[in-house]
Design an enzyme around this catalytic site. Structure first.
Site, PDB file in Angstrom:
ATOM      1  N   LYS A  43       0.794  -1.225  -0.093  1.00  0.00           N
ATOM      2  CA  LYS A  43       0.002  -0.007  -0.039  1.00  0.00           C
ATOM      3  C   LYS A  43       0.836   1.224   0.081  1.00  0.00           C
ATOM      4  O   LYS A  43       0.373   2.456  -0.036  1.00  0.00           O
ATOM      5  CB  LYS A  43      -0.795   0.055   1.325  1.00  0.00           C
ATOM      6  N   GLY A  44       2.085   0.961   0.176  1.00  0.00           N
ATOM      7  CA  GLY A  44       2.905   2.130   0.379  1.00  0.00           C
ATOM      8  C   GLY A  44       3.206   3.104  -0.868  1.00  0.00           C
ATOM      9  O   GLY A  44       3.289   4.346  -0.767  1.00  0.00           O
ATOM     10  N   ASP A 102      14.729  -1.628  -0.590  1.00  0.00           N
ATOM     11  CA  ASP A 102      15.721  -1.712   0.599  1.00  0.00           C
ATOM     12  C   ASP A 102      16.631  -2.970   0.287  1.00  0.00           C
ATOM     13  O   ASP A 102      17.583  -2.882  -0.185  1.00  0.00           O
ATOM     14  CB  ASP A 102      14.765  -1.924   1.857  1.00  0.00           C
ATOM     15  N   LYS A 130      17.372   2.703  -1.383  1.00  0.00           N
ATOM     16  CA  LYS A 130      18.269   2.622  -0.380  1.00  0.00           C
ATOM     17  C   LYS A 130      19.476   1.545  -0.898  1.00  0.00           C
ATOM     18  O   LYS A 130      19.656   0.547  -0.214  1.00  0.00           O
ATOM     19  CB  LYS A 130      17.765   2.276   1.119  1.00  0.00           C
ATOM     20  N   ASP A 160       3.986   3.689   6.135  1.00  0.00           N
ATOM     21  CA  ASP A 160       3.636   3.604   7.468  1.00  0.00           C
ATOM     22  C   ASP A 160       4.813   3.207   8.450  1.00  0.00           C
ATOM     23  O   ASP A 160       5.576   2.545   7.967  1.00  0.00           O
ATOM     24  CB  ASP A 160       2.247   2.606   7.123  1.00  0.00           C
ATOM     25  N   ARG A 166       0.662   7.298   7.028  1.00  0.00           N
ATOM     26  CA  ARG A 166       0.479   7.486   5.666  1.00  0.00           C
ATOM     27  C   ARG A 166       0.044   8.636   5.315  1.00  0.00           C
ATOM     28  O   ARG A 166       0.514   9.161   3.935  1.00  0.00           O
ATOM     29  CB  ARG A 166      -0.526   6.230   5.241  1.00  0.00           C
TER      30      ARG A 166
HETATM   31  P1  IMP Z   1      12.803  -4.957   0.340  1.00  0.00           P
HETATM   32  O1  IMP Z   1      13.501  -4.193  -0.734  1.00  0.00           O
HETATM   33  O2  IMP Z   1      12.316  -6.559  -0.066  1.00  0.00           O
HETATM   34  O3  IMP Z   1      13.647  -5.136   1.597  1.00  0.00           O
HETATM   35  O4  IMP Z   1      11.420  -4.276   0.682  1.00  0.00           O
HETATM   36  C1  IMP Z   1      11.240  -2.970   0.870  1.00  0.00           C
HETATM   37  C2  IMP Z   1       9.831  -2.705   1.513  1.00  0.00           C
HETATM   38  O5  IMP Z   1      10.020  -2.633   2.939  1.00  0.00           O
HETATM   39  C3  IMP Z   1       9.218  -1.199   1.021  1.00  0.00           C
HETATM   40  O6  IMP Z   1       8.389  -1.448   0.013  1.00  0.00           O
HETATM   41  C4  IMP Z   1       8.609  -0.748   2.320  1.00  0.00           C
HETATM   42  O7  IMP Z   1       7.225  -1.240   2.541  1.00  0.00           O
HETATM   43  C5  IMP Z   1       9.436  -1.605   3.498  1.00  0.00           C
HETATM   44  N1  IMP Z   1      10.550  -0.742   4.100  1.00  0.00           N
HETATM   45  C6  IMP Z   1      11.704  -0.699   4.226  1.00  0.00           C
HETATM   46  N2  IMP Z   1      12.424   0.347   4.953  1.00  0.00           N
HETATM   47  C7  IMP Z   1      11.311   1.000   5.271  1.00  0.00           C
HETATM   48  C8  IMP Z   1      11.250   2.390   6.018  1.00  0.00           C
HETATM   49  O8  IMP Z   1      12.290   2.901   6.444  1.00  0.00           O
HETATM   50  N3  IMP Z   1       9.923   2.748   5.851  1.00  0.00           N
HETATM   51  C9  IMP Z   1       8.721   2.304   5.550  1.00  0.00           C
HETATM   52  N4  IMP Z   1       8.798   1.168   4.937  1.00  0.00           N
HETATM   53  C10 IMP Z   1      10.015   0.557   4.803  1.00  0.00           C
HETATM   54 MG    MG Z   2       5.832  -1.923   1.337  1.00  0.00          MG
END
Ligand code: IMP
Ligand code: MG
Length: 192
Positions: A43-44, A102, A130, A160, A166
Protein backbone atom coordinates in the site's frame (compact mmCIF):
# COMPACT_ATOMS: atom_id res chain seq x y z
CA UNK A 1 -2.67 7.23 23.07
CA UNK A 2 0.31 9.17 24.37
CA UNK A 3 1.35 12.39 22.64
CA UNK A 4 4.40 11.87 20.43
CA UNK A 5 6.66 14.25 18.58
CA UNK A 6 5.82 14.36 14.88
CA UNK A 7 8.30 12.62 12.55
CA UNK A 8 11.24 14.84 11.59
CA UNK A 9 11.25 16.06 8.02
CA UNK A 10 13.44 14.12 5.60
CA UNK A 11 12.00 15.50 2.34
CA UNK A 12 9.46 18.31 2.39
CA UNK A 13 6.23 18.45 0.43
CA UNK A 14 7.87 20.90 -2.02
CA UNK A 15 11.01 18.81 -2.49
CA UNK A 16 8.84 15.78 -3.24
CA UNK A 17 6.74 17.75 -5.74
CA UNK A 18 9.88 18.90 -7.58
CA UNK A 19 11.31 15.39 -7.83
CA UNK A 20 7.97 13.94 -8.95
CA UNK A 21 7.81 16.52 -11.74
CA UNK A 22 11.42 15.64 -12.76
CA UNK A 23 11.02 11.88 -12.87
CA UNK A 24 7.51 12.10 -14.36
CA UNK A 25 9.11 13.96 -17.27
CA UNK A 26 11.96 11.41 -17.47
CA UNK A 27 9.51 8.50 -17.65
CA UNK A 28 7.49 10.33 -20.30
CA UNK A 29 10.55 10.86 -22.49
CA UNK A 30 11.65 7.22 -22.17
CA UNK A 31 8.53 5.93 -23.96
CA UNK A 32 8.28 8.43 -26.79
CA UNK A 33 4.49 8.82 -26.67
CA UNK A 34 3.67 5.13 -26.25
CA UNK A 35 1.07 3.89 -23.79
CA UNK A 36 2.33 2.38 -20.53
CA UNK A 37 0.87 0.16 -17.85
CA UNK A 38 1.65 1.70 -14.47
CA UNK A 39 1.63 -0.79 -11.60
CA UNK A 40 1.69 0.42 -8.02
CA UNK A 41 2.95 -1.78 -5.20
CA UNK A 42 0.45 -1.52 -2.40
CA UNK A 43 0.00 0.00 0.00
CA UNK A 44 3.04 2.23 0.33
CA UNK A 45 2.85 3.50 -3.26
CA UNK A 46 -0.61 4.99 -2.85
CA UNK A 47 0.29 8.68 -2.70
CA UNK A 48 3.33 8.29 -4.98
CA UNK A 49 1.11 6.57 -7.57
CA UNK A 50 -1.50 9.34 -7.45
CA UNK A 51 1.21 11.95 -8.08
CA UNK A 52 3.09 9.97 -10.75
CA UNK A 53 -0.10 9.28 -12.72
CA UNK A 54 -0.48 13.02 -13.12
CA UNK A 55 3.21 13.76 -13.72
CA UNK A 56 3.81 11.24 -16.53
CA UNK A 57 2.63 12.79 -19.81
CA UNK A 58 1.58 9.48 -21.44
CA UNK A 59 -1.58 7.44 -21.95
CA UNK A 60 -1.60 4.75 -19.29
CA UNK A 61 -3.64 2.18 -17.55
CA UNK A 62 -3.19 1.74 -13.83
CA UNK A 63 -2.98 -1.42 -11.80
CA UNK A 64 -2.05 -2.56 -8.31
CA UNK A 65 -0.08 -5.43 -6.84
CA UNK A 66 0.62 -6.40 -3.29
CA UNK A 67 3.49 -8.66 -2.31
CA UNK A 68 4.46 -10.02 1.08
CA UNK A 69 7.96 -11.13 2.02
CA UNK A 70 8.46 -13.22 5.13
CA UNK A 71 11.11 -15.41 6.62
CA UNK A 72 10.17 -19.06 6.91
CA UNK A 73 11.08 -21.40 9.78
CA UNK A 74 13.96 -22.83 7.75
CA UNK A 75 15.46 -19.36 7.56
CA UNK A 76 14.77 -18.93 3.86
CA UNK A 77 12.87 -15.94 2.60
CA UNK A 78 9.60 -16.30 0.74
CA UNK A 79 7.80 -13.66 -1.30
CA UNK A 80 4.24 -14.08 -2.55
CA UNK A 81 1.82 -11.93 -4.48
CA UNK A 82 -1.09 -11.54 -2.10
CA UNK A 83 -3.26 -9.21 -4.20
CA UNK A 84 -3.38 -8.18 -7.83
CA UNK A 85 -5.74 -6.36 -10.14
CA UNK A 86 -6.27 -8.04 -13.52
CA UNK A 87 -3.01 -6.87 -15.13
CA UNK A 88 -2.58 -7.28 -18.91
CA UNK A 89 1.21 -7.77 -18.85
CA UNK A 90 1.75 -9.33 -22.24
CA UNK A 91 3.07 -6.99 -24.89
CA UNK A 92 2.83 -3.91 -22.60
CA UNK A 93 5.37 -1.39 -21.44
CA UNK A 94 5.25 -2.07 -17.69
CA UNK A 95 6.38 0.59 -15.21
CA UNK A 96 6.46 -0.73 -11.66
CA UNK A 97 6.19 1.89 -8.91
CA UNK A 98 7.84 0.90 -5.64
CA UNK A 99 7.88 2.96 -2.46
CA UNK A 100 11.24 1.90 -1.01
CA UNK A 101 13.82 -0.48 -2.40
CA UNK A 102 15.62 -1.78 0.64
CA UNK A 103 17.00 -5.35 0.51
CA UNK A 104 15.66 -5.71 -3.05
CA UNK A 105 14.14 -9.09 -2.20
CA UNK A 106 10.54 -8.10 -2.95
CA UNK A 107 11.45 -6.28 -6.14
CA UNK A 108 13.65 -9.06 -7.45
CA UNK A 109 10.82 -11.58 -7.01
CA UNK A 110 8.36 -9.27 -8.76
CA UNK A 111 10.69 -8.58 -11.69
CA UNK A 112 11.07 -12.32 -12.30
CA UNK A 113 7.33 -12.85 -12.00
CA UNK A 114 6.49 -10.04 -14.41
CA UNK A 115 9.15 -11.07 -16.96
CA UNK A 116 7.47 -14.49 -17.15
CA UNK A 117 4.29 -12.75 -18.36
CA UNK A 118 6.15 -11.50 -21.44
CA UNK A 119 5.79 -7.71 -21.23
CA UNK A 120 7.12 -5.62 -24.09
CA UNK A 121 9.39 -3.85 -21.60
CA UNK A 122 9.75 -3.61 -17.82
CA UNK A 123 11.14 -0.70 -15.83
CA UNK A 124 11.08 0.29 -12.18
CA UNK A 125 10.49 3.68 -10.66
CA UNK A 126 11.16 4.01 -6.91
CA UNK A 127 10.24 6.76 -4.50
CA UNK A 128 13.27 5.99 -2.32
CA UNK A 129 16.25 3.84 -3.18
CA UNK A 130 18.39 2.63 -0.28
CA UNK A 131 21.29 1.00 -2.17
CA UNK A 132 23.40 0.29 0.91
CA UNK A 133 20.80 -2.13 2.36
CA UNK A 134 20.71 -4.38 -0.71
CA UNK A 135 20.85 -8.18 -0.34
CA UNK A 136 19.97 -8.84 -3.98
CA UNK A 137 21.44 -6.73 -6.77
CA UNK A 138 18.47 -4.96 -8.37
CA UNK A 139 18.39 -1.31 -9.41
CA UNK A 140 15.51 1.03 -10.17
CA UNK A 141 15.51 2.77 -13.56
CA UNK A 142 14.42 5.97 -11.82
CA UNK A 143 14.37 6.99 -8.16
CA UNK A 144 12.96 10.21 -6.73
CA UNK A 145 15.43 10.03 -3.83
CA UNK A 146 18.54 7.96 -3.11
CA UNK A 147 19.47 7.57 0.54
CA UNK A 148 23.04 6.61 1.28
CA UNK A 149 23.48 7.81 4.88
CA UNK A 150 22.02 6.07 7.93
CA UNK A 151 18.58 7.39 8.79
CA UNK A 152 15.57 6.56 10.92
CA UNK A 153 12.51 4.62 9.81
CA UNK A 154 10.82 6.48 6.96
CA UNK A 155 7.13 7.33 7.18
CA UNK A 156 4.64 9.65 5.51
CA UNK A 157 3.58 10.30 1.92
CA UNK A 158 1.92 6.86 1.88
CA UNK A 159 4.54 5.06 4.00
CA UNK A 160 3.55 3.69 7.36
CA UNK A 161 4.81 2.35 10.62
CA UNK A 162 2.17 -0.12 11.79
CA UNK A 163 -0.39 1.64 9.55
CA UNK A 164 0.27 5.08 11.04
CA UNK A 165 1.54 8.20 9.28
CA UNK A 166 0.48 7.37 5.70
CA UNK A 167 -1.38 10.68 5.40
CA UNK A 168 1.59 12.94 6.27
CA UNK A 169 2.25 15.28 3.30
CA UNK A 170 6.03 14.98 3.72
CA UNK A 171 8.53 12.12 4.05
CA UNK A 172 9.73 11.98 7.63
CA UNK A 173 11.66 9.73 9.95
CA UNK A 174 10.93 8.25 13.34
CA UNK A 175 13.47 6.45 15.52
CA UNK A 176 14.08 2.93 14.21
CA UNK A 177 11.57 0.60 15.85
CA UNK A 178 13.20 -1.63 18.47
CA UNK A 179 11.30 -4.71 17.31
CA UNK A 180 11.29 -5.65 13.64
CA UNK A 181 8.48 -4.38 11.48
CA UNK A 182 6.20 -7.20 10.35
CA UNK A 183 7.79 -9.16 7.51
CA UNK A 184 11.00 -7.13 7.67
CA UNK A 185 13.29 -9.39 9.69
CA UNK A 186 15.23 -10.80 6.78
CA UNK A 187 18.60 -12.47 6.69
CA UNK A 188 19.88 -14.31 3.67
CA UNK A 189 22.55 -16.95 4.04
CA UNK A 190 24.62 -16.55 0.91
CA UNK A 191 23.49 -14.77 -2.22
CA UNK A 192 25.79 -15.90 -5.02
P1 IMP B 1 12.72 -4.99 0.32
O1 IMP B 1 13.42 -4.22 -0.75
O2 IMP B 1 12.28 -6.36 -0.12
O3 IMP B 1 13.53 -5.04 1.58
O4 IMP B 1 11.34 -4.29 0.67
C1 IMP B 1 11.24 -2.92 0.82
C2 IMP B 1 9.93 -2.66 1.53
O5 IMP B 1 10.15 -2.60 2.94
C3 IMP B 1 9.36 -1.31 1.14
O6 IMP B 1 8.46 -1.43 0.06
C4 IMP B 1 8.67 -0.87 2.41
O7 IMP B 1 7.36 -1.36 2.42
C5 IMP B 1 9.43 -1.54 3.52
N1 IMP B 1 10.39 -0.61 4.14
C6 IMP B 1 11.74 -0.71 4.15
N2 IMP B 1 12.30 0.32 4.81
C7 IMP B 1 11.28 1.10 5.22
C8 IMP B 1 11.21 2.35 5.94
O8 IMP B 1 12.22 2.99 6.35
N3 IMP B 1 9.94 2.85 6.14
C9 IMP B 1 8.82 2.21 5.70
N4 IMP B 1 8.85 1.06 5.03
C10 IMP B 1 10.06 0.50 4.79
MG1 MG C 1 5.83 -1.79 1.44
Amino acid sequence: MSAQAPPSVLYSKDEIARRIADIGGDVGRAYDGEEICLIGLMKGCLVFMADMMRAIPLDMNCHFLRAATAQEGSGSVRTDIVYSTDIPYEGRHIVLLDDIIDTGITLSFLLNHIQEQRPRSLKVCALIDKPSDRKIDVQPDWAAFTLREPHGFIVGYGLDYEERYRGLPYLGTIPRPARPVEGRKITLSSQG
